[in-house]
Design a protein around this motif. Structure first.
Motif, mmCIF file in Angstrom:
data_model
loop_
_atom_site.group_PDB
_atom_site.id
_atom_site.type_symbol
_atom_site.label_atom_id
_atom_site.label_comp_id
_atom_site.label_asym_id
_atom_site.label_seq_id
_atom_site.Cartn_x
_atom_site.Cartn_y
_atom_site.Cartn_z
ATOM 1 N N GLY A 59 0.792 -1.220 0.000
ATOM 2 C CA GLY A 59 0.000 0.000 0.000
ATOM 3 C C GLY A 59 0.823 1.268 0.000
ATOM 4 N N ILE A 60 2.141 1.144 -0.115
ATOM 5 C CA ILE A 60 2.997 2.329 -0.116
ATOM 6 C C ILE A 60 2.800 3.129 -1.393
ATOM 7 C CG2 ILE A 60 5.402 3.115 -0.097
ATOM 8 C CD1 ILE A 60 6.013 0.546 1.522
ATOM 9 N N ALA A 61 2.600 2.454 -2.516
ATOM 10 C CA ALA A 61 2.467 3.126 -3.810
ATOM 11 C C ALA A 61 1.036 3.532 -4.115
ATOM 12 C CB ALA A 61 3.000 2.219 -4.917
ATOM 13 N N LYS A 62 0.145 3.373 -3.165
ATOM 14 C CA LYS A 62 -1.245 3.725 -3.394
ATOM 15 C C LYS A 62 -1.364 5.224 -3.660
ATOM 16 C CE LYS A 62 -5.696 2.439 -1.539
ATOM 17 N NZ LYS A 62 -6.391 1.880 -0.398
ATOM 18 N N GLN A 63 -2.103 5.574 -4.673
ATOM 19 C CA GLN A 63 -2.314 6.956 -5.106
ATOM 20 C C GLN A 63 -1.040 7.600 -5.642
ATOM 21 O OE1 GLN A 63 -5.367 8.086 -5.293
ATOM 22 N NE2 GLN A 63 -6.134 6.231 -4.337
ATOM 23 N N ARG A 64 -0.045 6.803 -5.983
ATOM 24 C CA ARG A 64 1.190 7.335 -6.571
ATOM 25 C C ARG A 64 1.373 6.725 -7.954
ATOM 26 N NH1 ARG A 64 3.087 6.615 -1.052
ATOM 27 N NH2 ARG A 64 3.369 8.668 -0.141
ATOM 28 N N HIS A 65 0.473 7.053 -8.843
ATOM 29 C CA HIS A 65 0.494 6.476 -10.185
ATOM 30 C C HIS A 65 1.767 6.852 -10.930
ATOM 31 C CE1 HIS A 65 -4.050 6.946 -9.594
ATOM 32 N NE2 HIS A 65 -3.686 5.750 -9.188
#
Length: 92
Positions: A59-65
């Protein structure tokens, strides 16, 4: 038209999972290629893909497209450079 707002987060979560798995398989193949050829660009590409996949699963890359896109593009560039270096080595 009436929308169901309860399903959109689930679809988004599933799409991030699919993207993570689609990064794991090429990452493992890159590491396998490194074990056969010893080329450092293979291992760098594999580590980038696997670290991006782990970041997505945690979930670290969530919302970091943009971060995910950058990892995929950089990995592609590294693999193309690796292929070009092998073609140049094979020339007399």
């Amino acid at each position: 038209m009436r929308r169901d707002p309860g399903l959109q987060p689930e679809r988004t979560h599933l799409s991030w999972r699919r993207t993570g798995w689609s990064m794991v398989v090429p990452g493992l193949l890159c590491l396998r290629g490194w074990s056969h050829t010893g080329n450092a660009l293979y291992v760098l590409s594999g580590i980038l893909l696997l670290s991006g996949a782990i970041a997505m699963f945690c979930g670290i890359a969530k919302q970091r497209h943009n971060l995910v896109s950058l990892i995929i593009v950089v990995t592609g560039v590294l693999l193309v450079l690796m292929l070009l270096s092998q073609v140049n080595i094979g020339r007399p």
